[in-house]
Each structure stands twice: as C-alpha cells, then as structure tokens.
Design a protein around this motif. Structure first.
Motif, PDB file in Angstrom:
ATOM      1  N   TYR A  45       5.535 -18.003  19.552  1.00  0.00           N
ATOM      2  CA  TYR A  45       5.655 -18.822  20.759  1.00  0.00           C
ATOM      3  C   TYR A  45       4.293 -19.358  21.181  1.00  0.00           C
ATOM      4  O   TYR A  45       3.265 -18.703  21.021  1.00  0.00           O
ATOM      5  CB  TYR A  45       6.261 -17.994  21.900  1.00  0.00           C
ATOM      6  N   ASP A  46       4.328 -20.561  21.762  1.00  0.00           N
ATOM      7  CA  ASP A  46       3.095 -21.184  22.254  1.00  0.00           C
ATOM      8  C   ASP A  46       3.480 -22.335  23.175  1.00  0.00           C
ATOM      9  O   ASP A  46       4.658 -22.676  23.308  1.00  0.00           O
ATOM     10  CB  ASP A  46       2.242 -21.686  21.085  1.00  0.00           C
ATOM     11  N   THR A  47       2.461 -22.937  23.785  1.00  0.00           N
ATOM     12  CA  THR A  47       2.687 -24.150  24.565  1.00  0.00           C
ATOM     13  C   THR A  47       2.813 -25.347  23.628  1.00  0.00           C
ATOM     14  O   THR A  47       2.513 -25.240  22.433  1.00  0.00           O
ATOM     15  CB  THR A  47       1.522 -24.395  25.536  1.00  0.00           C
ATOM     16  N   ALA A  48       3.210 -26.490  24.165  1.00  0.00           N
ATOM     17  CA  ALA A  48       3.395 -27.676  23.334  1.00  0.00           C
ATOM     18  C   ALA A  48       2.096 -28.112  22.659  1.00  0.00           C
ATOM     19  O   ALA A  48       2.120 -28.642  21.543  1.00  0.00           O
ATOM     20  CB  ALA A  48       3.970 -28.815  24.176  1.00  0.00           C
ATOM     21  N   SER A  51      -1.983 -24.087  22.914  1.00  0.00           N
ATOM     22  CA  SER A  51      -3.135 -23.526  23.621  1.00  0.00           C
ATOM     23  C   SER A  51      -3.435 -22.095  23.182  1.00  0.00           C
ATOM     24  O   SER A  51      -4.587 -21.708  23.023  1.00  0.00           O
ATOM     25  CB  SER A  51      -2.900 -23.577  25.133  1.00  0.00           C
ATOM     26  N   LEU A  52      -2.386 -21.275  22.992  1.00  0.00           N
ATOM     27  CA  LEU A  52      -2.623 -19.890  22.563  1.00  0.00           C
ATOM     28  C   LEU A  52      -3.282 -19.866  21.188  1.00  0.00           C
ATOM     29  O   LEU A  52      -4.276 -19.163  20.976  1.00  0.00           O
ATOM     30  CB  LEU A  52      -1.304 -19.115  22.524  1.00  0.00           C
ATOM     31  N   THR A  53      -2.736 -20.632  20.263  1.00  0.00           N
ATOM     32  CA  THR A  53      -3.270 -20.656  18.907  1.00  0.00           C
ATOM     33  C   THR A  53      -4.709 -21.155  18.892  1.00  0.00           C
ATOM     34  O   THR A  53      -5.557 -20.621  18.165  1.00  0.00           O
ATOM     35  CB  THR A  53      -2.396 -21.549  18.013  1.00  0.00           C
ATOM     36  N   ARG A  54      -4.987 -22.164  19.707  1.00  0.00           N
ATOM     37  CA  ARG A  54      -6.340 -22.717  19.756  1.00  0.00           C
ATOM     38  C   ARG A  54      -7.342 -21.668  20.203  1.00  0.00           C
ATOM     39  O   ARG A  54      -8.500 -21.662  19.760  1.00  0.00           O
ATOM     40  CB  ARG A  54      -6.387 -23.914  20.704  1.00  0.00           C
ATOM     41  N   HIS A  71       5.026  -8.808  20.258  1.00  0.00           N
ATOM     42  CA  HIS A  71       3.640  -8.507  19.947  1.00  0.00           C
ATOM     43  C   HIS A  71       2.756  -9.597  20.556  1.00  0.00           C
ATOM     44  O   HIS A  71       3.047 -10.791  20.408  1.00  0.00           O
ATOM     45  CB  HIS A  71       3.402  -8.477  18.436  1.00  0.00           C
ATOM     46  N   LEU A  72       1.694  -9.177  21.202  1.00  0.00           N
ATOM     47  CA  LEU A  72       0.670 -10.102  21.705  1.00  0.00           C
ATOM     48  C   LEU A  72      -0.663  -9.654  21.129  1.00  0.00           C
ATOM     49  O   LEU A  72      -1.095  -8.515  21.341  1.00  0.00           O
ATOM     50  CB  LEU A  72       0.618 -10.079  23.242  1.00  0.00           C
ATOM     51  N   LYS A  73      -1.324 -10.562  20.396  1.00  0.00           N
ATOM     52  CA  LYS A  73      -2.614 -10.245  19.786  1.00  0.00           C
ATOM     53  C   LYS A  73      -3.704 -11.053  20.469  1.00  0.00           C
ATOM     54  O   LYS A  73      -3.608 -12.281  20.569  1.00  0.00           O
ATOM     55  CB  LYS A  73      -2.587 -10.540  18.285  1.00  0.00           C
ATOM     56  N   LEU A  74      -4.744 -10.350  20.919  1.00  0.00           N
ATOM     57  CA  LEU A  74      -5.851 -10.962  21.648  1.00  0.00           C
ATOM     58  C   LEU A  74      -7.155 -10.728  20.895  1.00  0.00           C
ATOM     59  O   LEU A  74      -7.351  -9.667  20.293  1.00  0.00           O
ATOM     60  CB  LEU A  74      -5.967 -10.347  23.048  1.00  0.00           C
ATOM     61  N   PRO A  75      -8.076 -11.698  20.920  1.00  0.00           N
ATOM     62  CA  PRO A  75      -9.364 -11.495  20.252  1.00  0.00           C
ATOM     63  C   PRO A  75     -10.130 -10.338  20.890  1.00  0.00           C
ATOM     64  O   PRO A  75     -10.045 -10.104  22.106  1.00  0.00           O
ATOM     65  CB  PRO A  75     -10.102 -12.821  20.482  1.00  0.00           C
ATOM     66  N   SER A 109       7.460 -21.927  24.108  1.00  0.00           N
ATOM     67  CA  SER A 109       8.613 -22.214  23.259  1.00  0.00           C
ATOM     68  C   SER A 109       8.264 -21.894  21.814  1.00  0.00           C
ATOM     69  O   SER A 109       7.088 -21.803  21.435  1.00  0.00           O
ATOM     70  CB  SER A 109       9.036 -23.677  23.402  1.00  0.00           C
ATOM     71  N   PRO A 110       9.273 -21.719  20.942  1.00  0.00           N
ATOM     72  CA  PRO A 110       9.016 -21.386  19.540  1.00  0.00           C
ATOM     73  C   PRO A 110       8.226 -22.485  18.827  1.00  0.00           C
ATOM     74  O   PRO A 110       8.507 -23.674  18.996  1.00  0.00           O
ATOM     75  CB  PRO A 110      10.415 -21.248  18.946  1.00  0.00           C
TER      76      PRO A 110
END
Length: 542
Positions: A45-48, A51-54, A71-75, A109-110
């Motif tokens: 899941y991410d924004t359109a 933003s999360l992936t970036r 699962h939530l992975k954070l740096p 959203s997916p």
C-alpha cells in the motif's frame, strides 16, 4: 492491538532461475535445519504519488508463512525496523499514525501484489542458537501503478534472526560469501522496488536554486518524520535540523519567494512562525536527550565517591521522566491537524516556488541553450546574493559581540548569550553556502568548513549552558529529598570550565569565517574578470 517490533538486517542476492542453492556444507560452521517451504502473498500500500516508497517506507498485508499480518518497515540506523500487527482487512491505526506525515490526508491504496514461493533454511551456531535465516525465493509480481506490469525472478535472502547476538554480523558475512561463491550477485533492490520500477521525484530539480534548497529540507523533514514520531534521538535531531533549514531558506530568500508565491495562498510569514513552533517542540526533547547523554558520559569519568551512585540514579530517573513527557508532546504535535496543515502549506510552497512564467515549466517551449546558461548564471547569482546577505548579518553580529566582549566586564552567562547569537548567524550562513556548488572557479569549501567549525564549537557551548540549567534544577530536587548535592556541584563546575575553555578560541574561529568569505569574494571577482575577457575576445572575433 499488539504490535511487535524487530530489526531487519539482511543481505539480498540476484540469482539465475536454475542455479543450485548453496549446500548445507557451504554454510559451515553454521548447521542447517531441514528446509521449510511457504507460499507467501503480499499486497503493498502507498499513496498515489508513492510517498512511502520514496521515503524508503514499506507497508504491506501478507498472508502465508510464520509472520502473516500487516507489516510496516521503517528506515533505521542499524537496519530496517519492522513492525508487525495481526492480520485484518484495514490498515492498523497504529501504522496509519506512524506514517501520517508522509501520507497526510491522502488515501492509502494497493500499488503492487507480490507472490513468493519461499524455501527457508534456518542456520544455527555451535550452541544450537538460530543465527541466520536463508531464503530461496521464486517471486512473481504485479504492479498496480503506471498502467501495471508483471514480472518474475528468483533471489536469495540471508537475514539475521537476532542482530544483537554476538558475532551475528560475521555469520551473515559468511553466509553472504557462500551465496556469492554459488554464483549469486549482491543486490540492493527490494522486491517492491523491482515491482513498481523507478519512483519519480516529488519535485523537478533545477527549476530554481531556492526551490531545490526548500525541496532538500522538506525531503529531510519527511525522511525523518517516522523516526521523530518514535522519539528517537537521530529522528528528532534530524527533523529539527530540517525545520530550521526551511526557516532559514524561506527567510533568506523571502524576496525571491514573494515573487514566486504572488497570487497563491502561501503565507510565508505564517509558515516561518509555524516552523518556529515545531522547532521548539522538537528542541525540548532534543535538549533533554543531548544533556542526558552528555552528563552520563561526564559522570562516568569520576569515581563513585565523587559522583555517587545516588547522584547518577537521580540523573537517570529525572531525565527518563522528562524525556517521556517531552516525547509525548512531540507525538501529539506530529499527530495534530496543525502539523498536517503545515505540511500541506510546505507542499503548496514547493508547487509554486520558482515556477514563474519563462522558467521552462511543463507545457512551455524548450529553453534555448544560451538562455539555459543565462538562467544558470542568474540562479548562481541569486544564491550568492543570499550568501552576501547572511554574511552581512553575521559580520554585524560578530563585530558587536567582540566589541562587547572586549569592553564590558561580562559574566560567563552573558558571554555565552552573546556568542550564541553569532552561532545562529554562522549556521544561517552555512546553509546558504551549502547551496553553492564547488565549480566555475568559486572557492566555496573554506567558507563551508569555517562555518561548520564555528557552529560546532559554539554548539558545544550551548549544550554546556543547557546542561548546567538541568544540573541546577535536578540538584534542587535532590536537596529537597535530603540527598547529597556534592556530585552535582562537581558536574556543574566541569561544564563551566569546559565552556570557559571553549569560548577562549571563539574569536579565532569567527575570524576564520570572515577570511573564508573574502576568499570566496576574491574567487567571484576572478571568475567575472575571466568571463569578461572571454566575452571581449568573442566580440573581437565576431
């Protein structure tokens, strides 16, 4: 809801579809359990705008295997922090809160589906303790963004079971060597990154130097937003640095930004004020964390008959309580609508900053080569004007401070207050200098280094000032409880002596900044003379 946390430290490898996996003997002296197979399926899941992936954050819902759930992975500094929540249909509220600054008020959203046929081999040390998990993955993916695409590949992963175990790093390196020896190649790409492809930049670079500076500060703020919500020392510090950077850039280039934001809803003065409020909230917990660490280190230098165990325990309990209270205020601030409004306003500023007509925006005619060179010269001159303005403020403050230090009989506290203002001016100047490239003959590096040196030295003094405030406060509480305060007096005098010694070199460090600015100015004049001569020769040939 029960949320578990682990630190993910792993190595990933690209490998051919038919390559044989390393044998159990290849992992010796680690002993291999019998392999276990899992069929995993995860929706990411991410924004359109991803933003999360970036910002290197991963959110997924996975079924299958031993860790089915959200699962939530954070740096993180020592590896990725992985949070896990039970399986459910909706994104857990705790996860939404953890990434609220990146998502803001937008929908999650997916963006991809990843299926994985995983073969897991657990590797144990001589004591039978599980140390490394080796995974042989056959992956198929479906991207749900940019028109969608499907792909598949095979990869190996080696992940530490518990990164805190002694010699776990050496064990991971040995497994990695076995993978390389078996024909694999090291890979730094995650499955999600390969599934969705390159993530576009949030903002076009090169539109204007002011916009680039704003974008870099906002990127840093968002990068460290999740860690600041967890009140980590690095997260809070780096987010505070980014907030101050935004304030400095907006203030330094107010004239240019006024032109770019004319007719928009952006309120520059309001933005600066909101950033100031946020910096104060972050600064409170940051100061506590720094002083806690600082005094703990100093106390450890003295024997227990000087700084007693009771004094150390008093410091520990006081700072733990204070940091918890300050941390709760940080979390509340970052979860507030006020903070989200600030982020929305900063994104709107990024949208309009440096985008006045004629700047080569999408839909406009391409900029001719000569016009492009002229724009780059104009951009560089704009940054240099910002450096000039900040140096003028620094020089004025430095002159006034050195005059007062020489002519007035000042206490240490008064001297510290005066030099703290110089530090802030040096920091603002350093930010502007940081936007200048080392090219075209400009001698930028000495000024950048001199500003950093002065800022660091006076920053240590300010940390000492803050530490002494806390020592007095905690000593009064210890005294009221009938405890000995001798150790607090020792710590106070230690810090006082440190500040006295450090301030003794202030004038030399400040003079180095001025000398470095003159070097930059001379290099600017040399560049202008060179360009002027080149232009005259061109006209003569014409």
């Amino acid at each position: 809801m029960a949320i578990s946390e682990t630190v993910e430290v792993e190595s990933k490898f690209e490998v051919g579809a038919d390559a044989p996996a390393p044998s159990a003997e290849a992992f010796a002296p680690l002993a291999a359990d019998d392999p276990v197979e899992h069929q995993l399926s995860a929706t990411y899941y991410d924004t359109a705008d991803l933003s999360l992936t970036r910002h290197k954050v991963t959110l997924r819902r996975r079924t299958g295997g031993d860790d089915a759930g959200w699962h939530l992975k954070l740096p993180g500094r020592d590896g990725r922090l992985e949070l896990q929540a039970p399986l459910g249909d909706e994104v857990p509220t705790e996860f939404v809160d953890a990434v609220a600054g990146l998502v803001r008020r937008r929908e999650l959203s997916p963006i991809a589906r990843i299926d994985n046929q995983r073969r897991v081999t657990l590797l144990r040390d001589a004591d039978g303790t599980a140390v490394v998990e080796f995974c042989d993955d056959r992956v198929t993916t479906e991207s749900l963004v940019a028109g969608g695409s499907a792909s598949g590949w095979r990869e190996w992963e080696a992940e530490l079971v518990d990164p805190t175990l002694p010699h776990s790093g050496e064990a991971l390196a040995a497994v990695a060597a076995a993978c390389i020896a078996a024909g694999a190649q090291a890979s730094s790409s995650s499955k999600l990154a390969r599934a969705v492809g390159p993530v576009p930049e949030a903002w076009d670079r090169g539109v204007s130097p002011v916009r680039d500076a704003l974008g870099e500060d906002l990127r840093q703020l968002l990068d460290h937003d999740p860690a600041a919500r967890r009140v980590t020392m690095t997260g809070v510090h780096q987010m505070r640095v980014a907030v101050r950077g935004l304030r400095s850039t907006i203030g330094s280039y107010a004239t240019e930004l006024d032109a770019g934001t004319a007719g928009s809803d952006v309120d520059l003065a309001g933005l600066i004020e909101e950033l100031k409020v946020l910096a104060a909230v972050l600064g409170k917990v940051r100061d506590i964390q720094v002083v806690d660490q600082r005094l703990g280190t100093i106390a450890a230098e003295y024997p227990e008959d000087v700084v007693t165990l009771q004094t150390r325990q008093r410091l520990r309990s006081e700072f733990d309580a204070e940091e918890q209270r300050a941390g709760e205020r940080v979390i509340a601030a970052l979860l507030s609508d006020r903070y989200l409004d600030l982020l929305d306003a900063l994104h709107e500023l990024m949208r309009v900053a440096g985008t006045e007509p004629g700047r080569g925006q999408p839909g406009e005619e391409p900029i001719p080569a000569e016009a492009g060179k002229r724009r780059r010269r104009e951009a560089e001159e704009m940054v240099l004007r910002g450096v000039d303005r900040q140096f003028a403020k620094f020089s004025k403050t430095r002159t006034r401070t050195e005059r007062d230090l020489a002519s007035l009989d000042l206490s240490l506290a008064q001297r510290e207050e005066l030099t703290h203002v110089v530090r802030k001016r040096a920091k603002a100047l350093r930010r502007n200098v940081g936007s200048l490239p080392d090219r075209d003959g400009l001698n930028v590096a000495p000024l950048r280094t001199a500003c950093q040196r002065l800022h660091t030295v006076l920053g240590e003094v300010q940390d000492s000032v803050t530490a002494r405030r806390w020592i007095r406060r905690i000593a009064r509480r210890a005294e009221a409880a009938g405890e000995s305060t001798f150790g607090f007096g020792v710590l106070f005098e230690h810090e006082r002596g440190f500040s006295e010694r450090t301030l003794a070199g202030f004038e030399n460090d400040a003079a180095t900044v001025t000398a470095a600015y003159r070097e930059l100015s001379e290099s600017r004049r040399a560049v202008r003379r060179k360009k002027s001569k080149g232009g005259k020769r061109s006209r003569k040939k014409g």
